[in-house]
Design a protein around this motif. Structure first.
Motif, short mmCIF file in Angstrom:
data_model
loop_
_atom_site.label_atom_id
_atom_site.label_comp_id
_atom_site.label_asym_id
_atom_site.label_seq_id
_atom_site.Cartn_x
_atom_site.Cartn_y
_atom_site.Cartn_z
N UNK A 119 39.66 33.42 31.94
CA UNK A 119 40.19 34.78 32.06
C UNK A 119 39.14 35.77 32.54
N UNK A 120 37.95 35.75 31.94
CA UNK A 120 36.98 36.82 32.21
C UNK A 120 35.82 36.40 33.12
N UNK A 121 35.48 35.10 33.14
CA UNK A 121 34.32 34.68 33.93
C UNK A 121 34.69 34.13 35.30
N UNK A 122 35.80 33.40 35.38
CA UNK A 122 36.18 32.76 36.64
C UNK A 122 36.19 33.72 37.84
N UNK A 123 36.76 34.92 37.71
CA UNK A 123 36.78 35.82 38.88
C UNK A 123 35.39 36.31 39.33
N UNK A 131 34.76 38.82 21.57
CA UNK A 131 33.49 38.64 22.28
C UNK A 131 32.51 37.79 21.47
N UNK A 132 33.02 37.09 20.47
CA UNK A 132 32.16 36.12 19.79
C UNK A 132 31.89 34.97 20.75
N UNK A 133 30.85 34.19 20.52
CA UNK A 133 30.52 33.10 21.43
C UNK A 133 31.67 32.09 21.54
N UNK A 134 32.29 31.67 20.41
CA UNK A 134 33.45 30.78 20.55
C UNK A 134 34.62 31.43 21.28
N UNK A 135 34.85 32.72 21.01
CA UNK A 135 35.95 33.42 21.67
C UNK A 135 35.74 33.52 23.17
N UNK A 143 31.35 40.84 31.50
CA UNK A 143 31.82 41.29 30.18
C UNK A 143 32.39 42.70 30.26
N UNK A 144 31.74 43.55 31.03
CA UNK A 144 32.26 44.92 31.19
C UNK A 144 33.64 44.91 31.84
N UNK A 145 33.80 44.03 32.83
CA UNK A 145 35.08 43.96 33.54
C UNK A 145 36.21 43.45 32.64
N UNK A 146 35.85 42.78 31.54
CA UNK A 146 36.86 42.26 30.62
C UNK A 146 37.44 43.35 29.72
N UNK A 147 36.84 44.54 29.77
CA UNK A 147 37.32 45.68 28.98
C UNK A 147 38.02 46.68 29.89
N UNK A 148 39.19 47.14 29.50
CA UNK A 148 39.85 48.17 30.30
C UNK A 148 39.27 49.55 29.96
#
Length: 327
Positions: free
Chosen positions: A183-187, A172-176, A207-212
């Motif tokens: 993967x995480x923003x497009x949807x 979750x770093x800015x470069x990462x 960002x929350x949705x990127x965590x299971x």
């Protein structure tokens, strides 16, 4: 030799014959005052402003100086759009264009009838698929930049803190985050089409949705998002600095005898006055109660006489209220 003809038009004009000879040199005038053209082959070309064809919408460049960036046209012939359509009917096709416009700072969705780089018809693409808009907006995000603030920044900082301790969490770093936008923003980009939309976009749900579920449980256990005060209020924990910290009213911490910590790390606590101004910063609340609280109490009683300032704060009840007036 017999003369070449186009069905229904009779004899070919010199410009039409030149277009057949040089199909990549059919030029369309660009917008603006200068007589600059885009050629069907994709290159740029320019005429002298004094040339009689400087205002022609379509030309065939018969001779150029060969400059690869923008060739200077030394000889040209004017051709009509109807001639282009008749000569190259089998090569003209509609092209769906949905892309980020840096100039307009928004997604541009258009349907264009083209011969190579020459646009013969240009229309707004009204029923553009949402996924095409989202993919174009992803380029917009890369152009505009990814900025984290507020709750989204706090969540990212929490993830990075726990990930730095060796736990399996996404980067979750800015470069990462920038590297994994697809993967995480497009949807989550449904309805986002412009710089204005992006400025208003809330990154926190994405960002929350990127965590299971397991990762969220781990995060809440190792680096909780809030500190719950003795009165049950949730205070956001700021993980942006070297040490996690909170700001809380001093009187709301009455009765607390163990310094609050997350993941075994003592919080940096900024104790606030009734007017929400910083009074003391501590990482040892029991030490503060036993030490400099006496001096703070003396000053605060003078400034806020209507509020409680007990001699023993460890035995007092937490409160956000002023003292009741004596009847």
């Amino acid at each position: 030799r017999g003369t070449a003809t186009v069905t229904g038009t009779g004899t070919l004009s010199p410009a039409a014959m030149a277009a057949l000879a040089y199909p990549d040199r059919i030029g369309q005038r660009r917008k603006g005052d200068a007589p600059r053209f885009v050629l069907s082959g994709g290159k740029g070309a320019v005429l002298e402003s004094s040339d009689t064809l400087a205002g022609a919408p379509f030309i065939v460049a018969l001779d150029t100086d060969g400059n690869p960036r923008e060739a200077r046209i030394r000889m040209a012939a004017q051709i009509s759009q109807s001639e282009i359509r008749e000569l190259f009917a089998d090569q003209i096709a509609w092209d769906d264009m949905c892309e980020w416009s840096k100039r307009d700072r928004r997604v541009a969705a258009r349907q264009q009838e083209r011969l190579g780089a020459v646009v013969l018809d240009d229309r707004i693409w009204k029923d553009v698929p949402p996924d095409a808009v989202a993919r174009a907006m992803l380029d917009g995000v890369r152009d505009l930049g990814l900025r984290l603030s507020g709750a989204a920044a706090r969540l990212a900082a929490r993830v990075e803190l726990v990930r730095g301790e060796g736990h399996d969490l996404p980067d979750f770093s800015l470069p990462g985050l920038t590297d994994t936008l697809e993967d995480w923003l497009l949807p989550m980009l449904d309805g986002v089409k412009s710089a204005g939309d992006w400025k208003r976009f809330d990154l926190l749900p994405a960002l929350r949705a990127a965590l299971n579920w397991e990762q969220t449980q781990l995060l809440d256990r190792e680096a909780p998002g809030h500190f719950v005060t003795p009165l049950g209020r949730k205070i956001p924990i700021d993980y942006g600095e070297e040490v996690p910290e909170i700001a809380v009213r001093l009187q709301e911490m009455f009765g607390v005898t163990r310094h609050p910590a997350v993941g075994g790390v003592p919080l940096k606590v900024t104790l606030l006055s009734p007017a929400q101004r910083p009074i003391q910063i501590t990482r040892d609340l029991p030490g503060f109660w036993a030490g400099s609280y006496a001096d703070v109490r003396k000053d605060m009683r003078a400034q806020y006489p209507k509020h409680p300032w007990p001699e023993d704060p460890t035995a007092a009840d937490p409160t956000l209220r002023a003292n009741r007036r004596k009847s």
